[in-house]
Design a protein around this motif. Structure first.
Motif, PDB file in Angstrom:
ATOM      1  N   PHE A 145       8.475 -13.759  -1.143  1.00 16.12           N
ATOM      2  CA  PHE A 145       7.022 -13.844  -1.266  1.00 16.12           C
ATOM      3  C   PHE A 145       6.370 -13.999   0.111  1.00 16.12           C
ATOM      4  N   LEU A 146       6.942 -14.851   0.943  1.00 14.29           N
ATOM      5  CA  LEU A 146       6.403 -15.054   2.288  1.00 14.29           C
ATOM      6  C   LEU A 146       6.509 -13.790   3.128  1.00 14.29           C
ATOM      7  N   ILE A 147       7.670 -13.139   3.075  1.00 16.96           N
ATOM      8  CA  ILE A 147       7.878 -11.934   3.885  1.00 16.96           C
ATOM      9  C   ILE A 147       6.895 -10.838   3.482  1.00 16.96           C
ATOM     10  N   ILE A 148       6.779 -10.606   2.175  1.00 18.20           N
ATOM     11  CA  ILE A 148       5.889  -9.544   1.695  1.00 18.20           C
ATOM     12  C   ILE A 148       4.448  -9.799   2.107  1.00 18.20           C
ATOM     13  N   MET A 151       3.817  -9.442   5.872  1.00 20.88           N
ATOM     14  CA  MET A 151       3.870  -8.062   6.341  1.00 20.88           C
ATOM     15  C   MET A 151       2.761  -7.191   5.739  1.00 20.88           C
ATOM     16  N   PHE A 152       2.543  -7.338   4.410  1.00 24.37           N
ATOM     17  CA  PHE A 152       1.647  -6.412   3.720  1.00 24.37           C
ATOM     18  C   PHE A 152       0.451  -7.084   3.048  1.00 24.37           C
ATOM     19  N   GLY A 153       0.485  -8.424   2.917  1.00 23.69           N
ATOM     20  CA  GLY A 153      -0.462  -9.123   2.056  1.00 23.69           C
ATOM     21  C   GLY A 153      -1.922  -8.775   2.287  1.00 23.69           C
ATOM     22  N   LEU A 154      -2.377  -8.899   3.525  1.00 23.27           N
ATOM     23  CA  LEU A 154      -3.787  -8.659   3.822  1.00 23.27           C
ATOM     24  C   LEU A 154      -4.161  -7.203   3.606  1.00 23.27           C
ATOM     25  N   SER A 155      -3.284  -6.297   4.045  1.00 23.59           N
ATOM     26  CA  SER A 155      -3.543  -4.869   3.888  1.00 23.59           C
ATOM     27  C   SER A 155      -3.639  -4.487   2.411  1.00 23.59           C
ATOM     28  N   ILE A 156      -2.726  -5.023   1.591  1.00 18.38           N
ATOM     29  CA  ILE A 156      -2.731  -4.719   0.156  1.00 18.38           C
ATOM     30  C   ILE A 156      -3.965  -5.301  -0.508  1.00 18.38           C
ATOM     31  N   PHE A 157      -4.282  -6.549  -0.196  1.00 16.58           N
ATOM     32  CA  PHE A 157      -5.413  -7.227  -0.840  1.00 16.58           C
ATOM     33  C   PHE A 157      -6.731  -6.534  -0.483  1.00 16.58           C
ATOM     34  N   VAL A 167       2.126  -5.881  -6.731  1.00  9.89           N
ATOM     35  CA  VAL A 167       3.211  -5.839  -5.734  1.00  9.89           C
ATOM     36  C   VAL A 167       4.009  -7.138  -5.745  1.00  9.89           C
ATOM     37  N   ASN A 168       3.322  -8.271  -5.852  1.00  9.12           N
ATOM     38  CA  ASN A 168       4.030  -9.556  -5.854  1.00  9.12           C
ATOM     39  C   ASN A 168       4.863  -9.749  -7.112  1.00  9.12           C
ATOM     40  N   PHE A 169       4.331  -9.345  -8.253  1.00 11.14           N
ATOM     41  CA  PHE A 169       5.117  -9.442  -9.491  1.00 11.14           C
ATOM     42  C   PHE A 169       6.294  -8.475  -9.460  1.00 11.14           C
ATOM     43  N   TYR A 170       6.057  -7.280  -8.915  1.00  9.62           N
ATOM     44  CA  TYR A 170       7.143  -6.311  -8.821  1.00  9.62           C
ATOM     45  C   TYR A 170       8.235  -6.804  -7.877  1.00  9.62           C
ATOM     46  N   ALA A 171       7.825  -7.386  -6.759  1.00  4.51           N
ATOM     47  CA  ALA A 171       8.805  -7.953  -5.827  1.00  4.51           C
ATOM     48  C   ALA A 171       9.630  -9.040  -6.501  1.00  4.51           C
ATOM     49  N   LEU A 172       9.001  -9.793  -7.394  1.00  2.00           N
ATOM     50  CA  LEU A 172       9.700 -10.857  -8.118  1.00  2.00           C
ATOM     51  C   LEU A 172      10.811 -10.294  -8.997  1.00  2.00           C
ATOM     52  N   LEU A 209      10.628   0.226   1.969  1.00  2.14           N
ATOM     53  CA  LEU A 209      10.129   1.303   2.823  1.00  2.14           C
ATOM     54  C   LEU A 209       8.914   1.984   2.199  1.00  2.14           C
ATOM     55  N   LEU A 210       8.936   2.112   0.871  1.00  2.02           N
ATOM     56  CA  LEU A 210       7.808   2.724   0.168  1.00  2.02           C
ATOM     57  C   LEU A 210       6.532   1.894   0.356  1.00  2.02           C
ATOM     58  N   MET A 211       6.660   0.580   0.198  1.00  2.00           N
ATOM     59  CA  MET A 211       5.497  -0.292   0.391  1.00  2.00           C
ATOM     60  C   MET A 211       5.041  -0.262   1.847  1.00  2.00           C
ATOM     61  N   PHE A 212       5.999  -0.257   2.751  1.00  2.00           N
ATOM     62  CA  PHE A 212       5.659  -0.206   4.170  1.00  2.00           C
ATOM     63  C   PHE A 212       4.873   1.063   4.486  1.00  2.00           C
ATOM     64  N   ASN A 213       5.292   2.171   3.887  1.00  2.00           N
ATOM     65  CA  ASN A 213       4.648   3.455   4.127  1.00  2.00           C
ATOM     66  C   ASN A 213       3.284   3.546   3.441  1.00  2.00           C
ATOM     67  N   HIS A 214       3.176   2.975   2.240  1.00  2.00           N
ATOM     68  CA  HIS A 214       1.947   3.102   1.457  1.00  2.00           C
ATOM     69  C   HIS A 214       0.853   2.148   1.918  1.00  2.00           C
ATOM     70  N   PHE A 215       1.258   0.934   2.299  1.00  6.80           N
ATOM     71  CA  PHE A 215       0.269  -0.093   2.629  1.00  6.80           C
ATOM     72  C   PHE A 215       0.165  -0.383   4.123  1.00  6.80           C
ATOM     73  N   LEU A 216       0.878   0.408   4.927  1.00  5.56           N
ATOM     74  CA  LEU A 216       0.892   0.159   6.369  1.00  5.56           C
ATOM     75  C   LEU A 216      -0.511   0.334   6.941  1.00  5.56           C
ATOM     76  N   VAL A 217      -0.893  -0.543   7.851  1.00  8.81           N
ATOM     77  CA  VAL A 217      -2.178  -0.417   8.536  1.00  8.81           C
ATOM     78  C   VAL A 217      -2.218   0.926   9.262  1.00  8.81           C
ATOM     79  N   ASP A 218      -3.351   1.638   9.131  1.00 10.14           N
ATOM     80  CA  ASP A 218      -3.468   3.010   9.629  1.00 10.14           C
ATOM     81  C   ASP A 218      -3.144   3.147  11.112  1.00 10.14           C
ATOM     82  N   VAL A 219      -3.431   2.115  11.888  1.00 11.43           N
ATOM     83  CA  VAL A 219      -3.250   2.215  13.332  1.00 11.43           C
ATOM     84  C   VAL A 219      -1.783   2.418  13.713  1.00 11.43           C
TER      85      VAL A 219
END
Length: 253
Positions: A145-148, A151-157, A167-172, A209-219
């Motif tokens: 939960f902390l890692i996700i 890495m992705f929390g703010l971008s996803i929210f 995403v958090n329930f799926y990670a669970l 990797l899918l989450m990293f690619n989908h929710f990665l900050v555009d920059v």
């Protein structure tokens, strides 16, 4: 004479299984290559034909795993147990998720979520999990939960709060599938349990990797990075499903 006939039938069934597995794996490799090629072409050219061919070949690849699963269950003569049926539903929902995620990312995640629920249920028919293991699992969930979210929390929210919850329930559930696979291998110490553990590790890598690619900050995005991530997302997922489909008959360990 009767024993000779039985041995002959066993050998024929073995070679049929081996031949079917080789053909299925080869077919899935060819379809994987075509899927990646058209995904890459669509990424650089954004042409509707490439997009449609990508979706078709991606769906066909997942369909191969469903066919392999049904062959393992119904073509071969063995005593089916309840965990086999839950595992079948797991593979079917993975197929549904792999197809639907092409049209709606959230729908695909929900289908994969359901798939792992059925995988988790099948695990409880294979092995017992004492309180100590469950408590250990809670610690792993907290770390994941902390890692996700780091890495992705703010971008996803920021994209959609519903995505963040999903995403958090799926990670669970994905972490639960992996943890239970680890415990089953520790309990059974069999080659088939090891294969299934490897399959779940690859599944976790693919989805990360899918989450990293989908929710990665555009920059941070680039064409080379996106293409590389897409390749490894597909590769790890398809290897995982190949192992799971072939391994289905032996999930009793």
């Amino acid at each position: 004479m009767k024993n000779v006939r039985i041995d002959w039938k066993i050998q024929v069934a073995y070679y049929q299984k081996f031949l079917f597995t080789v053909i299925s794996v080869f077919l899935s490799i060819v379809l994987f290559i075509l899927t990646f090629v058209f995904e890459t072409l669509n990424h650089f050219n954004n042409f509707e034909l490439y997009s449609n061919l990508y979706t078709i070949f991606k769906s066909l690849t997942s369909l191969v795993f469903v066919v392999m699963m049904f062959y393992s269950i119904y073509k071969l003569n063995f005593k089916r147990k309840i965990q086999h049926y839950f595992f079948m539903v797991f593979v079917l929902f993975c197929f549904a998720g792999d197809v639907s995620i092409n049209f709606n990312f959230l729908a695909g995640m929900i289908a994969f979520f359901a798939a792992h629920i059925f995988y988790i249920i099948s695990c409880f028919f294979i092995s017992k999990f004492p309180i100590k293991k469950i408590l250990f699992s809670l610690l792993i969930y907290f770390v994941v939960f902390l890692i996700i979210n780091l890495m992705f929390g703010l971008s996803i929210f920021n994209q959609d709060p519903l995505y963040w919850v999903t995403v958090n329930f799926y990670a669970l559930v994905l972490t639960t599938s992996l943890v239970l696979s680890i415990f089953i291998y520790m309990d059974k110490q069999s080659l088939y349990a090891l294969f299934q553990l490897i399959a779940m590790v690859l599944f976790l890598v693919s989805d990360s990797l899918l989450m990293f690619n989908h929710f990665l900050v555009d920059v941070y995005k680039s064409d080379d990075l996106t293409v590389s991530l897409n390749f490894f997302v597909l590769l790890t997922y398809y290897i995982s499903m190949n192992i799971s489909s072939i391994n289905l008959k032996k999930i009793t360990y």
